[in-house]
Design a protein around this motif. Sequence first.
Motif, PDB file in Angstrom:
ATOM      1  N   TYR A 231       0.929  -1.212  -0.131  1.00 57.70           N
ATOM      2  CA  TYR A 231      -0.077   0.020  -0.076  1.00 57.70           C
ATOM      3  C   TYR A 231       0.823   1.290  -0.108  1.00 57.70           C
ATOM      4  O   TYR A 231       0.502   2.180  -0.463  1.00 57.70           O
ATOM      5  CB  TYR A 231      -1.040  -0.086   1.108  1.00 57.70           C
TER       6      TYR A 231
ATOM      7  N   ASN B 242       0.717   5.360  -1.427  1.00 54.14           N
ATOM      8  CA  ASN B 242       0.881   6.517  -1.065  1.00 54.14           C
ATOM      9  C   ASN B 242       2.046   7.389  -1.567  1.00 54.14           C
ATOM     10  O   ASN B 242       2.077   8.489  -1.764  1.00 54.14           O
ATOM     11  CB  ASN B 242       1.554   6.338   0.485  1.00 54.14           C
TER      12      ASN B 242
ATOM     13  N   THR C  59      -7.966   6.581  -2.214  1.00 55.36           N
ATOM     14  CA  THR C  59      -7.889   5.488  -1.176  1.00 55.36           C
ATOM     15  C   THR C  59      -7.477   4.157  -1.697  1.00 55.36           C
ATOM     16  O   THR C  59      -8.064   3.642  -2.823  1.00 55.36           O
ATOM     17  CB  THR C  59      -9.037   5.347  -0.427  1.00 55.36           C
ATOM     18  N   SER C  60      -6.417   3.434  -1.034  1.00 52.31           N
ATOM     19  CA  SER C  60      -6.016   2.076  -1.431  1.00 52.31           C
ATOM     20  C   SER C  60      -7.019   1.257  -0.502  1.00 52.31           C
ATOM     21  O   SER C  60      -7.046   1.765   0.949  1.00 52.31           O
ATOM     22  CB  SER C  60      -4.931   1.877  -1.613  1.00 52.31           C
ATOM     23  N   PHE C  61      -7.284   0.012  -0.517  1.00 51.95           N
ATOM     24  CA  PHE C  61      -7.849  -1.167   0.407  1.00 51.95           C
ATOM     25  C   PHE C  61      -6.836  -1.989   0.561  1.00 51.95           C
ATOM     26  O   PHE C  61      -6.505  -2.709  -0.270  1.00 51.95           O
ATOM     27  CB  PHE C  61      -9.242  -1.500  -0.260  1.00 51.95           C
ATOM     28  N   VAL C  62      -6.567  -2.595   1.872  1.00 55.50           N
ATOM     29  CA  VAL C  62      -5.611  -3.628   2.164  1.00 55.50           C
ATOM     30  C   VAL C  62      -6.508  -4.964   2.130  1.00 55.50           C
ATOM     31  O   VAL C  62      -7.570  -4.995   2.842  1.00 55.50           O
ATOM     32  CB  VAL C  62      -4.929  -3.489   3.557  1.00 55.50           C
ATOM     33  N   PHE C  63      -5.959  -5.884   1.423  1.00 55.93           N
ATOM     34  CA  PHE C  63      -6.760  -6.940   1.381  1.00 55.93           C
ATOM     35  C   PHE C  63      -6.239  -8.363   1.637  1.00 55.93           C
ATOM     36  O   PHE C  63      -6.642  -9.428   1.623  1.00 55.93           O
ATOM     37  CB  PHE C  63      -7.500  -7.180  -0.081  1.00 55.93           C
TER      38      PHE C  63
ATOM     39  N   THR D  78      -2.059 -10.380   3.218  1.00 64.06           N
ATOM     40  CA  THR D  78      -0.846 -10.113   3.442  1.00 64.06           C
ATOM     41  C   THR D  78      -0.051 -11.678   3.179  1.00 64.06           C
ATOM     42  O   THR D  78      -0.644 -12.397   2.789  1.00 64.06           O
ATOM     43  CB  THR D  78      -0.833 -10.092   5.208  1.00 64.06           C
TER      44      THR D  78
ATOM     45  N   GLU E 268       1.614  -5.662   3.312  1.00 60.74           N
ATOM     46  CA  GLU E 268       0.184  -5.771   3.051  1.00 60.74           C
ATOM     47  C   GLU E 268      -0.059  -5.341   1.582  1.00 60.74           C
ATOM     48  O   GLU E 268       0.464  -4.177   1.000  1.00 60.74           O
ATOM     49  CB  GLU E 268      -0.177  -4.385   3.937  1.00 60.74           C
TER      50      GLU E 268
ATOM     51  N   THR F  32     -12.270  -8.973  -2.410  1.00 60.43           N
ATOM     52  CA  THR F  32     -12.255  -8.741  -0.996  1.00 60.43           C
ATOM     53  C   THR F  32     -13.501  -9.608  -0.171  1.00 60.43           C
ATOM     54  O   THR F  32     -13.837  -9.422   0.869  1.00 60.43           O
ATOM     55  CB  THR F  32     -12.293  -7.373  -0.499  1.00 60.43           C
ATOM     56  N   GLY F  33     -14.171 -10.163  -1.023  1.00 59.87           N
ATOM     57  CA  GLY F  33     -15.480 -10.878  -0.544  1.00 59.87           C
ATOM     58  C   GLY F  33     -15.259 -12.382  -0.109  1.00 59.87           C
ATOM     59  O   GLY F  33     -14.155 -12.638  -0.424  1.00 59.87           O
TER      60      GLY F  33
ATOM     61  N   PRO G 181      -6.202 -13.522   3.248  1.00 56.90           N
ATOM     62  CA  PRO G 181      -7.006 -12.431   3.306  1.00 56.90           C
ATOM     63  C   PRO G 181      -7.158 -11.731   4.487  1.00 56.90           C
ATOM     64  O   PRO G 181      -7.125 -12.357   5.574  1.00 56.90           O
ATOM     65  CB  PRO G 181      -8.222 -13.099   2.904  1.00 56.90           C
ATOM     66  N   CYS G 182      -7.111 -10.415   4.396  1.00 55.30           N
ATOM     67  CA  CYS G 182      -7.387  -9.663   5.815  1.00 55.30           C
ATOM     68  C   CYS G 182      -8.141  -8.657   5.555  1.00 55.30           C
ATOM     69  O   CYS G 182      -8.538  -8.171   4.509  1.00 55.30           O
ATOM     70  CB  CYS G 182      -6.017  -9.209   6.232  1.00 55.30           C
TER      71      CYS G 182
END
Lengths: 273, 124
Positions: A64, A68, A78-82, A84, A234, A257-258, A272-273
């Motif tokens: 991520y 930035n 915005t980014s979405f952490v999905f 690790t 991440e 992400t689902g 997945p997180c």
Amino acid sequence: MKADPNALKILHAGALRKPIKECIHILWEKYPDLKVELDYAGSRACARAVAEGKIVDVIALADYQVFNDILIPRFVDTSFVFATDQMVLAFDEFSPESNQINEQNWMDVLPGNPAIKYARSDHRLDPCGYRTLILWQLAEQYYGRPGLYRELENGWSNLYPKSLDLAVALMEGKIDYGFEYLSVTKQMNLPYIQFPPQINLSDPRYAGYYARARVVIEGNYPGLETEILGAPIEFAVAIPRNSNQKVLAQEFIDILTGPRGEEVLEANGLIPC
Amino acid sequence: MEKTEGGASVALDRMIQPMLLLLILKKPAHGYELIQNFNAIHEDELVEPGTIYRNLRRMEKDGFVTSKWEAAESGPARRKYDITREGIIALREAAGKLERQKKQIEDFLAEYRNLAVEKGGDRP
């Protein structure tokens, strides 16, 4: 080839190749005729392409921080952490010393042995590359081995643009060992050595410890260097501002992400997180 | 898995889910933060991040927690977990079961100590 204006364009880190393709197959269940254009590279290379005008609808990267550094706020909100991952040392069953090497002795086996070719990915293009340099710095401290970082950095034989290329080079026998993501290693069925959580960049509990290590990435001009501090791995995803397919892009991210995306990620060695 | 009266269930053989529910009840949080807090409490028994993320997802599937994306001021958006009514019931029942287990252990230790005093020396 001329780009199709109606196609969903996805640009992603090489390490995400397999899970992204599997999530597209889920999207095709709903839109069987949907055209998808898929492109991939090292995450920093992906982000630079978008910053230089490449138009995509989804961008999924291995760090991520790359969003930035390069894309937020001008190109992405915005980014979405999905997911690790963790760093491992991947090899092949035919690699020299592969029956001797282990978690305790890898730092003795690799450097200074002309019979062994080990490699990393390019820290200027790919987070797996700077994460390798961070891992080596942390290993020097963790194992109390002054000079280990320099020894490892002076001894690598090949530099690859992205983590996926490292794994392919291992499979083809071009290199013997590669500092790699666990997910990519599992996807390629390669044997590997795990590092302790203090250095493998997997555990938020050690975020402060990881941050002791840093890598400076050279810019195109003097004074444009980027400093990267060690941090837990991440992966993150986003819809660029200039996407032409925001609704479809969101549907794709909802899959990734689902629950079904989580199954795909887990099956491909990511968490997945 | 232990069945609760309401049909909800929580893994009591390990403390991971009740501990996570307790942490989330105290303050809704991201998985990243929960890993840091969980392991700060259980310093002698480090739980892998993957185990915590998997338990969070399992608890969401079971209806004990819900999650929504929340963006940090200067960082990325992460999934933030909050406890549900079902989760509060499951946590209460987990606490009840632990109370009973605690009493069983205390009774066992009291009996052992009495016997050790009675027998004296090195027996039992």
